[in-house]
Structure formats: C-alpha cells, structure tokens
Write a protein that holds these residues in place. Structure first.
Motif, short mmCIF file in Angstrom:
data_model
loop_
_atom_site.label_atom_id
_atom_site.label_comp_id
_atom_site.label_asym_id
_atom_site.label_seq_id
_atom_site.Cartn_x
_atom_site.Cartn_y
_atom_site.Cartn_z
N ASP A 40 8.53 8.00 12.19
CA ASP A 40 7.28 7.72 11.49
C ASP A 40 7.39 7.96 9.98
O ASP A 40 6.76 7.24 9.19
CB ASP A 40 6.12 8.51 12.09
N SER A 44 6.58 5.18 7.18
CA SER A 44 5.63 5.48 6.11
C SER A 44 6.23 5.18 4.74
O SER A 44 5.56 4.59 3.87
CB SER A 44 5.20 6.95 6.18
N GLY A 65 -3.63 2.09 17.53
CA GLY A 65 -3.20 3.45 17.85
C GLY A 65 -1.70 3.67 17.89
O GLY A 65 -1.26 4.81 18.02
N THR A 67 2.25 3.72 16.35
CA THR A 67 2.78 4.35 15.14
C THR A 67 2.60 3.48 13.89
O THR A 67 2.15 3.99 12.86
CB THR A 67 4.26 4.75 15.34
N LYS A 70 -1.07 3.79 12.95
CA LYS A 70 -1.41 5.13 12.47
C LYS A 70 -0.87 5.38 11.06
O LYS A 70 -1.57 5.94 10.21
CB LYS A 70 -0.91 6.20 13.43
N GLU A 71 0.37 4.95 10.81
CA GLU A 71 0.96 5.18 9.49
C GLU A 71 0.26 4.33 8.43
O GLU A 71 0.09 4.77 7.29
CB GLU A 71 2.46 4.91 9.51
N VAL A 73 -2.93 3.43 8.57
CA VAL A 73 -4.22 4.08 8.37
C VAL A 73 -4.06 5.29 7.46
O VAL A 73 -4.86 5.51 6.53
CB VAL A 73 -4.86 4.47 9.72
N LYS A 74 -3.03 6.10 7.70
CA LYS A 74 -2.78 7.27 6.85
C LYS A 74 -2.62 6.85 5.39
O LYS A 74 -3.21 7.47 4.49
CB LYS A 74 -1.52 8.02 7.30
N SER A 87 -5.34 -4.53 13.92
CA SER A 87 -4.41 -4.54 15.05
C SER A 87 -4.75 -5.71 15.95
O SER A 87 -5.90 -6.16 15.99
CB SER A 87 -4.48 -3.23 15.84
#
Length: 140
Positions: A40, A44, A65, A67, A70-71, A73-74, A87
């Motif tokens: 991850d 990123s 949801g 990886t 999620k990355e 979104v971060k 998505s």
C-alpha cells in the motif's frame, strides 16, 4: 484535470489496452496497476506522483474498499488538490469521458459523478424476445 485508473492486478493496464484499441492514446489518463509485488505504501507513492502538476484529478478504482480505493481516498483527504474517487466504473464511461477530458473544466466531483452516471446507464441485461411474423402479410 486528470483521471488515474487503478485496480488490483492488471486492471489498469487492461483498461489502457482496451481504450488504446478503441480510441488510440487519450491524453490525461494515467493507468496504475496494483500488483502482487507492491504494498500500500508503494501504491500511495505512485498516486502522489500521478497528481504532481495537476490541480484536480479523479481516481477510477476497480473495487469499493479495496487497497487502490482506500489509498486514493487517503490522498484525497490530505491533499490540497481537488481529488474525487470512484469505484466500479466501466470502460464505456472512461472512453466517453476520456475523449472529452482535455476540454473538461468542471470540478473533480462533477467528473466523478459523470463517470458513475455513464457506467450506470451502460450497465444492462440483454433480454431475448420472440418476434411474431405474420405470414399472411404482403411484402417482405
């Protein structure tokens, strides 16, 4: 505005191959695979490099949801850039939006919503129908 396509395995490069076959090289779309030899943190870092020099970007990820999602979104939460994350969008949406991307000046959120809307419209089930032929009609 830039679209970054990402997903597990060769999802992104597979979409790149399809888009290239249908429309040639489309500007301002970057494809980032999340392969089994990455973690991850590496993903990123790739995302951070992908948005350098961009004011706004939309991430088009394979799974809600996962990886890549999620990355992305971060990054959208800590970046000062206009970043939206989607998505489940499909190749038809990417093709339709990608061809017009250089002229697109709306916010990342509006572009993300357009990708989702087009994907929803293009998602269908084919239904077989029986057509009755009237043998007594004149002509063909």
């Amino acid at each position: 505005m830039k679209i970054i396509v990402s997903g597990h395995g060769n999802y992104a490069s597979g979409l790149h191959s399809t888009i290239h076959l249908l429309a040639g090289d489309v500007a301002n779309i970057e494809y980032v695979d999340f392969t089994d030899n990455m973690n991850d943190i590496q993903l990123s870092e790739r995302f951070q490099r992908a948005v350098i020099g961009e004011d706004s970007a939309v991430f088009m990820c394979d799974l809600l949801g996962g990886t890549p999602f999620k990355e992305a979104v971060k990054l959208s939460q800590v970046s000062q850039k206009d970043i939206a994350v989607t998505s489940g969008c499909n190749v038809g949406a990417l093709l339709e939006v990608g061809i017009e991307l250089t002229a697109y000046s709306a916010s990342a959120e509006k572009l993300a919503k357009k990708l989702v809307e087009i994907s929803q419209v293009q998602t269908k089930v084919f239904h077989h129908r029986v057509i009755q032929v009237n043998d007594e009609a004149e002509g063909i």
